[in-house]
Design an enzyme around this catalytic site. Structure first.
Site, PDB file in Angstrom:
ATOM      1  N   TYR A  74       1.009  -1.065  -0.012  1.00 53.44           N
ATOM      2  CA  TYR A  74      -0.078  -0.145  -0.132  1.00 53.44           C
ATOM      3  C   TYR A  74       0.834   1.361  -0.051  1.00 53.44           C
ATOM      4  CZ  TYR A  74      -4.254  -2.319   0.062  1.00 53.44           C
ATOM      5  OH  TYR A  74      -5.398  -2.959  -0.249  1.00 53.44           O
ATOM      6  N   HIS A  82     -14.824   1.850  -1.817  1.00 56.00           N
ATOM      7  CA  HIS A  82     -13.556   1.060  -1.500  1.00 56.00           C
ATOM      8  C   HIS A  82     -12.793   1.629  -0.585  1.00 56.00           C
ATOM      9  CE1 HIS A  82     -15.000  -1.700  -4.946  1.00 56.00           C
ATOM     10  NE2 HIS A  82     -15.977  -1.592  -4.020  1.00 56.00           N
ATOM     11  N   CYS A 142      -1.309   3.657  16.106  1.00 47.81           N
ATOM     12  CA  CYS A 142      -2.071   4.472  16.443  1.00 47.81           C
ATOM     13  C   CYS A 142      -1.682   5.509  17.536  1.00 47.81           C
ATOM     14  CB  CYS A 142      -3.555   4.047  16.729  1.00 47.81           C
ATOM     15  SG  CYS A 142      -4.685   5.085  17.312  1.00 47.81           S
ATOM     16  N   CYS A 196      -4.362   4.695  20.716  1.00 49.37           N
ATOM     17  CA  CYS A 196      -4.317   3.732  21.499  1.00 49.37           C
ATOM     18  C   CYS A 196      -3.310   2.713  21.318  1.00 49.37           C
ATOM     19  CB  CYS A 196      -5.747   2.902  21.463  1.00 49.37           C
ATOM     20  SG  CYS A 196      -5.975   1.744  19.807  1.00 49.37           S
ATOM     21  N   GLY A 201     -14.867   3.388 -16.838  1.00 48.72           N
ATOM     22  CA  GLY A 201     -13.648   2.829 -16.317  1.00 48.72           C
ATOM     23  C   GLY A 201     -13.795   1.711 -15.557  1.00 48.72           C
ATOM     24  N   THR A 202     -14.746   0.850 -15.545  1.00 48.76           N
ATOM     25  CA  THR A 202     -14.775  -0.288 -14.572  1.00 48.76           C
ATOM     26  C   THR A 202     -15.094  -1.529 -15.557  1.00 48.76           C
ATOM     27  OG1 THR A 202     -15.885  -1.118 -12.934  1.00 48.76           O
ATOM     28  CG2 THR A 202     -17.304   0.139 -13.993  1.00 48.76           C
TER      29      THR A 202
HETATM   30  N1  APR Z   1     -10.792   5.270 -19.630  1.00 50.44           N
HETATM   31  C1  APR Z   1     -11.629   4.438 -19.376  1.00 50.44           C
HETATM   32  N2  APR Z   1     -11.741   3.086 -18.868  1.00 50.44           N
HETATM   33  C2  APR Z   1     -10.397   2.545 -19.122  1.00 50.44           C
HETATM   34  C3  APR Z   1      -9.247   3.217 -19.583  1.00 50.44           C
HETATM   35  C4  APR Z   1      -9.298   4.627 -19.811  1.00 50.44           C
HETATM   36  N3  APR Z   1      -8.247   5.335 -20.193  1.00 50.44           N
HETATM   37  N4  APR Z   1      -8.183   2.232 -19.507  1.00 50.44           N
HETATM   38  C5  APR Z   1      -8.657   1.010 -18.935  1.00 50.44           C
HETATM   39  N5  APR Z   1     -10.035   1.392 -18.943  1.00 50.44           N
HETATM   40  C6  APR Z   1     -10.936   0.061 -18.559  1.00 50.44           C
HETATM   41  C7  APR Z   1     -10.505  -1.189 -18.785  1.00 50.44           C
HETATM   42  O1  APR Z   1     -10.893  -1.609 -19.906  1.00 50.44           O
HETATM   43  C8  APR Z   1     -11.318  -1.918 -17.747  1.00 50.44           C
HETATM   44  O2  APR Z   1     -12.531  -2.325 -18.215  1.00 50.44           O
HETATM   45  O3  APR Z   1     -10.916   0.299 -17.072  1.00 50.44           O
HETATM   46  C9  APR Z   1     -11.549  -1.101 -16.178  1.00 50.44           C
HETATM   47  C10 APR Z   1     -10.522  -1.325 -15.389  1.00 50.44           C
HETATM   48  O4  APR Z   1     -11.129  -2.463 -14.749  1.00 50.44           O
HETATM   49  P1  APR Z   1     -10.531  -3.077 -13.307  1.00 50.44           P
HETATM   50  O5  APR Z   1      -8.957  -3.035 -13.605  1.00 50.44           O
HETATM   51  O6  APR Z   1     -11.050  -4.287 -13.026  1.00 50.44           O
HETATM   52  O7  APR Z   1     -10.905  -2.036 -12.158  1.00 50.44           O
HETATM   53  P2  APR Z   1     -12.356  -1.859 -11.400  1.00 50.44           P
HETATM   54  O8  APR Z   1     -13.411  -2.081 -12.145  1.00 50.44           O
HETATM   55  O9  APR Z   1     -12.201  -0.472 -10.854  1.00 50.44           O
HETATM   56  O10 APR Z   1     -12.103  -2.818 -10.314  1.00 50.44           O
HETATM   57  C11 APR Z   1     -12.967  -2.631  -9.572  1.00 50.44           C
HETATM   58  O11 APR Z   1     -11.848  -4.555  -7.900  1.00 50.44           O
HETATM   59  O12 APR Z   1      -9.899  -5.103  -7.368  1.00 50.44           O
HETATM   60  C12 APR Z   1     -11.026  -4.411  -6.867  1.00 50.44           C
HETATM   61  O13 APR Z   1     -11.295  -2.922  -5.207  1.00 50.44           O
HETATM   62  C13 APR Z   1     -10.874  -3.191  -6.521  1.00 50.44           C
HETATM   63  O14 APR Z   1     -12.026  -1.222  -6.951  1.00 50.44           O
HETATM   64  C14 APR Z   1     -11.411  -2.335  -7.448  1.00 50.44           C
HETATM   65  C15 APR Z   1     -12.683  -3.160  -7.945  1.00 50.44           C
END
Ligand code: APR
Length: 256
Positions: A64, A116, A157, A160, A197-198
Site C-alpha cells: 500500500y 472502497h 495509532c 491507543c 472505467g470499470t
Molecule cells: N478510460 C476508461 N476506461 C479505461 C481506461 C481509460 N483510459 N483504461 C482502462 N479502462 C478500463 C478497462 O478496460 C477496464 O474495463 O478500466 C477498467 C478497469 O477495470 P479493473 O482493472 O477491473 O478495475 P475496476 O473495475 O475499478 O475494479 C473494481 O476491483 O480489485 C477490486 O477494489 C478493487 O476497486 C477495485 C474493484
C-alpha cells in the site's frame, strides 16, 4: 456509431456517476485487471484481505505504501476534471467511485462516495480512529504518524497504540450498510448514470449501477473495452475517459 441523446440532459436532471480504475489509467495509475494491472504480480489473497494483513502486515503495508506513492505522484486527468465540472452544473449529482486514489477529490469533486475507501487514510485496528497518511513513506510530518518506515510495516495509532491498517475495503469484508442505503436511494431515482472505467467485476458497484438502469436511468458507459455492464447500458462508448469526457461535457453544456 450511436450518439449520446443529449436531449435527455435537463438542468434539474439527477446525474449519477460510477467510476473504476480506468478513469485513473491516464493519470498513470495501473488498473487491476488490465495490461500491467496491479493484480498481475500478486493474487489479491496475498495482499488485499484481512487474513493477508494478519499473516504479513509488513508485506501488505509496503504494497500500500508503493501504491500510495504512485497515487500521490499522479495528477488528476481531464476525465476527473470533467466529472468535477459536471457536479458544478447539476445540483442533483453524486459520484460513486471504486477508486481509492483520491484523484476525484483532488480534481475538485465534492459529492463523492468512496465505495472502497481511501489509500491516504489509515484506520486503527483497536479504536477505528482514522489517521491521514503522507504520500510517501518518508515521514512528512512527525506529528502525523509514528515510525512509518517501509521496513517496519504499519504505524501505530497515536490514540491507543494499536496497529493501523489501510482504510480500504478488502475482499471478504462487508460494505458500510448506511453508505449502501444512501447510494441506493440516490441511484434508484437517477435520471442519468455514467459508468466509467470499470470492468464490472465487483458485484456491489455493478448492483448499484443496475439499480439506476432498472429504474429507467439513461445509461452511458465509457470504456475502451467491453465490460460486464456493456450490454446493460443504453450506449457504450469505446473510448478513453480522459479524451471522451471533455467532449461529452462540452455537448452537455450546449444542450441544457
Ligand atoms: N478510460 C476508461 N476506461 C479505461 C481506461 C481509460 N483510459 N483504461 C482502462 N479502462 C478500463 C478497462 O478496460 C477496464 O474495463 O478500466 C477498467 C478497469 O477495470 P479493473 O482493472 O477491473 O478495475 P475496476 O473495475 O475499478 O475494479 C473494481 O476491483 O480489485 C477490486 O477494489 C478493487 O476497486 C477495485 C474493484
Amino acid at each position: 456509431m450511436v450518439a449520446i441523446k443529449y436531449e435527455k440532459f435537463k438542468p434539474n436532471s439527477r446525474i449519477a456517476v460510477l467510476t473504476g480504475a480506468g478513469i485513473s489509467a491516464e493519470s498513470g495509475i495501473p488498473t487491476f485487471r488490465g495490461e500491467g494491472g496491479l493484480w498481475r504480480n500478486f493474487s489479491f489473497e496475498e495482499l488485499a484481505t484481512p487474513a493477508a494483513f494478519q499473516k504479513d502486515p509488513v508485506l501488505v503495508w509496503e504494497w500500500y505504501n508503493m501504491r500510495r506513492d504512485i497515487c500521490g505522484q499522479s495528477e488528476p486527468n481531464p476525465g476527473h476534471e470533467a466529472i468535477a465540472e459536471l457536479e458544478s452544473i447539476f445540483s442533483e449529482f453524486h459520484l460513486f467511485t471504486q477508486n481509492v486514489d483520491n484523484l476525484h477529490a483532488r480534481a475538485g469533486s465534492k459529492k463523492i462516495t468512496e465505495l472502497h475507501g481511501n489509500i491516504f487514510i489509515g484506520r486503527c485496528l483497536g479504536c477505528n480512529k482514522l489517521t491521514p497518511l503522507p504520500i510517501s513513506n518518508k515521514i512528512s510530518n512527525k506529528n502525523s504518524i509514528q515510525n512509518l518506515n517501509e521496513n517496519e510495516g504499519p504505524p501505530i495509532c497515536d490514540g491507543c497504540s494499536n496497529m493501523l491498517r489501510p482504510h480500504i475495503l478488502w475482499f471478504g469484508e462487508s460494505y458500510d450498510t448506511q453508505m449502501l442505503d444512501q447510494a441506493a436511494e440516490f441511484l434508484s431515482k437517477s435520471d442519468i448514470i455514467f459508468v466509467i472505467g470499470t470492468s464490472g467485476n465487483v458485484s456491489v458497484p455493478v448492483q448499484l449501477a443496475n439499480l439506476a438502469i432498472n429504474n429507467g436511468a439513461y445509461s452511458i458507459e465509457i470504456n475502451p473495452e467491453p465490460s460486464s455492464l456493456s450490454k446493460r447500458v443504453d450506449i457504450s462508448i469505446r473510448a478513453k475517459s480522459g479524451e471522451a469526457l471533455p467532449e461529452i461535457l462540452k455537448k452537455i453544456k450546449s444542450s441544457i
